[in-house]
Write a protein that holds these residues in place. Sequence first.
Motif, short mmCIF file in Angstrom:
data_model
loop_
_atom_site.label_atom_id
_atom_site.label_comp_id
_atom_site.label_asym_id
_atom_site.label_seq_id
_atom_site.Cartn_x
_atom_site.Cartn_y
_atom_site.Cartn_z
N GLY A 142 25.20 49.01 30.65
CA GLY A 142 23.89 49.63 30.73
C GLY A 142 23.66 50.22 32.11
N LYS A 143 22.78 51.21 32.18
CA LYS A 143 22.53 51.93 33.43
C LYS A 143 22.12 50.99 34.56
N GLU A 144 21.31 49.98 34.25
CA GLU A 144 20.80 49.10 35.32
C GLU A 144 21.89 48.21 35.92
N PHE A 145 23.04 48.14 35.25
CA PHE A 145 24.14 47.31 35.74
C PHE A 145 25.23 48.11 36.43
N GLN A 146 25.15 49.43 36.33
CA GLN A 146 26.16 50.28 36.95
C GLN A 146 25.92 50.36 38.45
N GLY A 147 27.00 50.28 39.22
CA GLY A 147 26.89 50.36 40.67
C GLY A 147 26.35 49.11 41.32
N THR A 148 26.35 47.99 40.59
CA THR A 148 25.82 46.73 41.14
C THR A 148 26.91 45.77 41.59
N GLY A 149 28.18 46.18 41.44
CA GLY A 149 29.29 45.29 41.76
C GLY A 149 29.78 44.50 40.55
N LEU A 150 29.06 44.60 39.45
CA LEU A 150 29.42 43.85 38.24
C LEU A 150 30.83 44.19 37.77
N ASN A 151 31.16 45.48 37.78
CA ASN A 151 32.47 45.90 37.27
C ASN A 151 33.62 45.29 38.06
N LYS A 152 33.50 45.20 39.37
CA LYS A 152 34.56 44.60 40.18
C LYS A 152 34.78 43.14 39.81
N HIS A 153 33.69 42.42 39.59
CA HIS A 153 33.81 41.02 39.18
C HIS A 153 34.48 40.91 37.81
N CYS A 154 34.10 41.78 36.90
CA CYS A 154 34.73 41.78 35.57
C CYS A 154 36.22 42.05 35.67
N LYS A 155 36.58 43.08 36.43
CA LYS A 155 37.99 43.45 36.50
C LYS A 155 38.82 42.35 37.16
N TYR A 156 38.27 41.70 38.18
CA TYR A 156 39.00 40.60 38.81
C TYR A 156 39.32 39.52 37.78
N LEU A 157 38.32 39.11 37.02
CA LEU A 157 38.51 38.06 36.02
C LEU A 157 39.49 38.50 34.93
N LEU A 158 39.36 39.74 34.49
CA LEU A 158 40.21 40.24 33.41
C LEU A 158 41.66 40.41 33.86
N PHE A 159 41.86 40.97 35.04
CA PHE A 159 43.23 41.12 35.56
C PHE A 159 43.89 39.75 35.69
N ASP A 160 43.18 38.81 36.30
CA ASP A 160 43.77 37.49 36.52
C ASP A 160 44.07 36.78 35.20
N PHE A 161 43.17 36.93 34.24
CA PHE A 161 43.39 36.33 32.92
C PHE A 161 44.61 36.95 32.23
N ALA A 162 44.73 38.27 32.30
CA ALA A 162 45.86 38.95 31.65
C ALA A 162 47.19 38.52 32.24
N PHE A 163 47.23 38.35 33.55
CA PHE A 163 48.50 38.02 34.19
C PHE A 163 48.83 36.52 34.14
N THR A 164 47.82 35.66 34.10
CA THR A 164 48.09 34.23 34.14
C THR A 164 48.08 33.57 32.75
N THR A 165 47.10 33.94 31.93
CA THR A 165 46.97 33.31 30.62
C THR A 165 47.69 34.10 29.52
#
Length: 199
Positions: A105-128
């Motif tokens: 959603g627009k209110e969540f864009q540019g808030t840093g949320l995406n970086k946190h998501c990508k960190y968790l997703l990358f780490d999950f993909a490579f470790t789990t």
Amino acid sequence: MAFDFSMNYELEDAIVLLKPLQEHHIPELLDIANQPNIWEYSFIKGDGLQNLTHYVHATLNARIHKKEYPFVVIDKRQNKIAGCTRFCDINPVLLNTRLGYTWYGKEFQGTGLNKHCKYLLFDFAFTTMHMQRIGLGAYIENKRSIAAMKSVGCTEEGKYRKALPSPTGEGRSDAILFSILKDEWIASKKETLKQKLIH
């Protein structure tokens, strides 16, 4: 332990919670899905109840068939659903997957949320999931998405020429391709992105 499509994995840090997408999330996602320009750079539309229901059912079916694993994104700061993302084209033989169908959603864009998501997703993909490579992509016109992929450490690989229907509805558009590899994630990119989450 091997990745299991039937398990409901939850990924979480202080900012974001990623939970497996379920049919009951559709009403909460509808307001975001109906925001202007959310689907501008998507050739599969999820605006309106009918489109969004089809969109969610399609990825849930793909999870059953072990092709995709979708998440709903929750911003813990506001305790609100912020959007969706998913692993797709999951190949357990080649140990490759793609990360895509990401929208906030627009209110969540540019808030840093995406970086946190990508960190968790990358780490999950490579470790789990034990993946060796994660691919990402965007319309060549989608400057925001391209900048976001670069900012989380993805490497631009090239483009598929005229791979997608143009977002204007006329002609075709190029797709810009990115990736991140397990060895480079472990060597440096994990720590680099982790430092960005602090600031």
